[in-house]
Scaffold this motif. Structure first.
Motif, PDB file in Angstrom:
ATOM      1  N   TYR A 149       0.726  -1.172  -0.177  1.00 25.01           N
ATOM      2  CA  TYR A 149       0.158  -0.042  -0.022  1.00 25.01           C
ATOM      3  C   TYR A 149       0.745   1.169  -0.060  1.00 25.01           C
ATOM      4  O   TYR A 149       0.478   2.203  -0.751  1.00 25.01           O
ATOM      5  CB  TYR A 149      -1.071   0.057   1.188  1.00 25.01           C
ATOM      6  CG  TYR A 149      -1.625   1.473   1.665  1.00 25.01           C
ATOM      7  CD1 TYR A 149      -2.670   1.600   0.478  1.00 25.01           C
ATOM      8  CD2 TYR A 149      -1.189   2.191   2.445  1.00 25.01           C
ATOM      9  CE1 TYR A 149      -3.343   3.175   0.732  1.00 25.01           C
ATOM     10  CE2 TYR A 149      -1.930   3.375   2.707  1.00 25.01           C
ATOM     11  CZ  TYR A 149      -3.081   3.732   1.717  1.00 25.01           C
ATOM     12  OH  TYR A 149      -3.447   5.053   1.874  1.00 25.01           O
ATOM     13  N   ILE A 173      -6.617  -1.759  -2.706  1.00 28.43           N
ATOM     14  CA  ILE A 173      -5.771  -2.139  -1.811  1.00 28.43           C
ATOM     15  C   ILE A 173      -5.850  -0.965  -0.508  1.00 28.43           C
ATOM     16  O   ILE A 173      -5.851  -1.600   0.674  1.00 28.43           O
ATOM     17  CB  ILE A 173      -4.349  -2.097  -2.426  1.00 28.43           C
ATOM     18  CG1 ILE A 173      -3.456  -2.840  -1.191  1.00 28.43           C
ATOM     19  CG2 ILE A 173      -3.800  -0.708  -2.633  1.00 28.43           C
ATOM     20  CD1 ILE A 173      -2.045  -3.080  -1.702  1.00 28.43           C
ATOM     21  N   GLU A 174      -6.563   0.022  -1.062  1.00 29.28           N
ATOM     22  CA  GLU A 174      -6.634   1.081   0.143  1.00 29.28           C
ATOM     23  C   GLU A 174      -7.753   0.741   0.965  1.00 29.28           C
ATOM     24  O   GLU A 174      -7.489   0.693   2.237  1.00 29.28           O
ATOM     25  CB  GLU A 174      -6.859   2.389  -0.391  1.00 29.28           C
ATOM     26  CG  GLU A 174      -7.044   3.680   0.461  1.00 29.28           C
ATOM     27  CD  GLU A 174      -7.008   4.900  -0.029  1.00 29.28           C
ATOM     28  OE1 GLU A 174      -6.339   5.924   0.460  1.00 29.28           O
ATOM     29  OE2 GLU A 174      -7.812   5.263  -0.961  1.00 29.28           O
ATOM     30  N   MET A 207      -6.378  -2.178   3.319  1.00 22.96           N
ATOM     31  CA  MET A 207      -5.845  -1.615   4.490  1.00 22.96           C
ATOM     32  C   MET A 207      -6.637  -0.949   5.494  1.00 22.96           C
ATOM     33  O   MET A 207      -6.357  -1.100   6.677  1.00 22.96           O
ATOM     34  CB  MET A 207      -4.924  -0.378   3.920  1.00 22.96           C
ATOM     35  CG  MET A 207      -3.508  -0.728   3.353  1.00 22.96           C
ATOM     36  SD  MET A 207      -2.536  -1.407   4.739  1.00 22.96           S
ATOM     37  CE  MET A 207      -2.164   0.083   5.846  1.00 22.96           C
TER      38      MET A 207
END
Length: 271
Positions: free
Chosen positions: A84, A158-159, A162
């Motif tokens: 990330y 992907i954020e 996270m």
């Protein structure tokens, strides 16, 4: 749109410590992997090596920078965060995840067409070189040999991982939260539009995990690389056909399975 290979690498591998610095035909394994990534016809693909902050990985950074590629150093165990922040720091929109032990990775085979589809469609959060049946929400076990897989995903996806993924399994392996939650993400594989075939049988190893793998990869490189540094999948297969005894070198090597959707009957080897 900024696209990048983000390749994870570290010196403290448990099965073969220091493997990315092992000599392969006169250069480090990491150098050879970077060479392989540059075979893609997506010439605007950036290459970023994601390693750890451990002092042992200073050599990883040096080799990568000597090769003219970018480096990000982050958490050893929270690999999701490493990806990330590597992407965030470099303003990457589309990430292709690879590992630096897949020394025979050939982007011209599975990756290039998959990336074409990913970009042309524009709605996918995640795609990989597995075949996915969206009606059954099931990955079809017709995977390529270990070391040939590839997967890609958006920065936005992907954020979200996270922000939401808490299970250590999902933070260590980067992408499970994506493909285990198709209700949250639009996921797909080459079966959703990719017309190629898996032509490299499972018994043909391409991943550097053990001393046996190192021996095999050195054999392959020493035979193919001097004649054609850009050798491809078909060259590798023909090499195996000339040397059928080479498959015995890795015959007893056990690969670490990854379980899809948390179900034991969907064990795979996507790395």
């Amino acid at each position: 749109m900024h696209k990048a290979f983000i390749a994870q690498a570290r010196m403290t591998s448990h099965r073969l410590p220091g493997k990315v610095a092992k000599d392969i035909c006169g250069q480090t394994a990491l150098y050879r992997m970077i060479e392989r990534l540059r075979l893609t016809r997506h010439e605007d693909m950036d290459v970023i090596i994601a390693t750890t902050t451990n002092y042992q990985d200073d050599i990883v950074e040096k080799v990568a920078r000597d090769c003219g590629v970018k480096v990000f150093r982050g958490s050893e165990n929270h690999v999701l965060s490493r990806y990330y922040y590597a992407a965030k720091e470099n303003d990457v929109d589309v990430i292709c995840r690879v590992t630096c032990d897949d020394l025979l990775f050939d982007p011209r085979w599975l990756f290039d067409d998959l990336m074409d589809e990913f970009l042309a469609d524009g709605t996918y959060d995640y795609m990989c070189s597995w075949e996915y049946d969206p009606e059954k929400n099931q990955w079809i076990a017709r995977e390529p040999s270990c070391g040939c897989q590839t997967e890609m995903f958006t920065f936005k996806a992907i954020e979200r991982c996270m922000n939401e993924a808490k299970d250590p399994y999902c933070t260590e392996h980067v992408t499970p939260y994506l493909y285990m939650n198709p209700d949250l993400f639009h996921v797909g594989g080459h079966g959703s539009g990719y017309n190629g075939v898996n032509i490299l049988p499972k018994r043909y190893g391409t991943s550097l995990d053990t001393e046996e793998d190192l021996r095999l990869l050195r054999n392959i490189y020493e035979e193919l690389y001097p004649k054609n540094p850009k050798f491809g999948i078909l060259d590798i297969i023909e090499c195996y056909q000339r040397h059928p005894e080479w498959t015995e070198i890795i015959a007893d090597v056990a690969r670490t399975p990854v379980t899809y959707h948390g179900e034991g009957d969907k064990n795979t080897q996507l790395k």
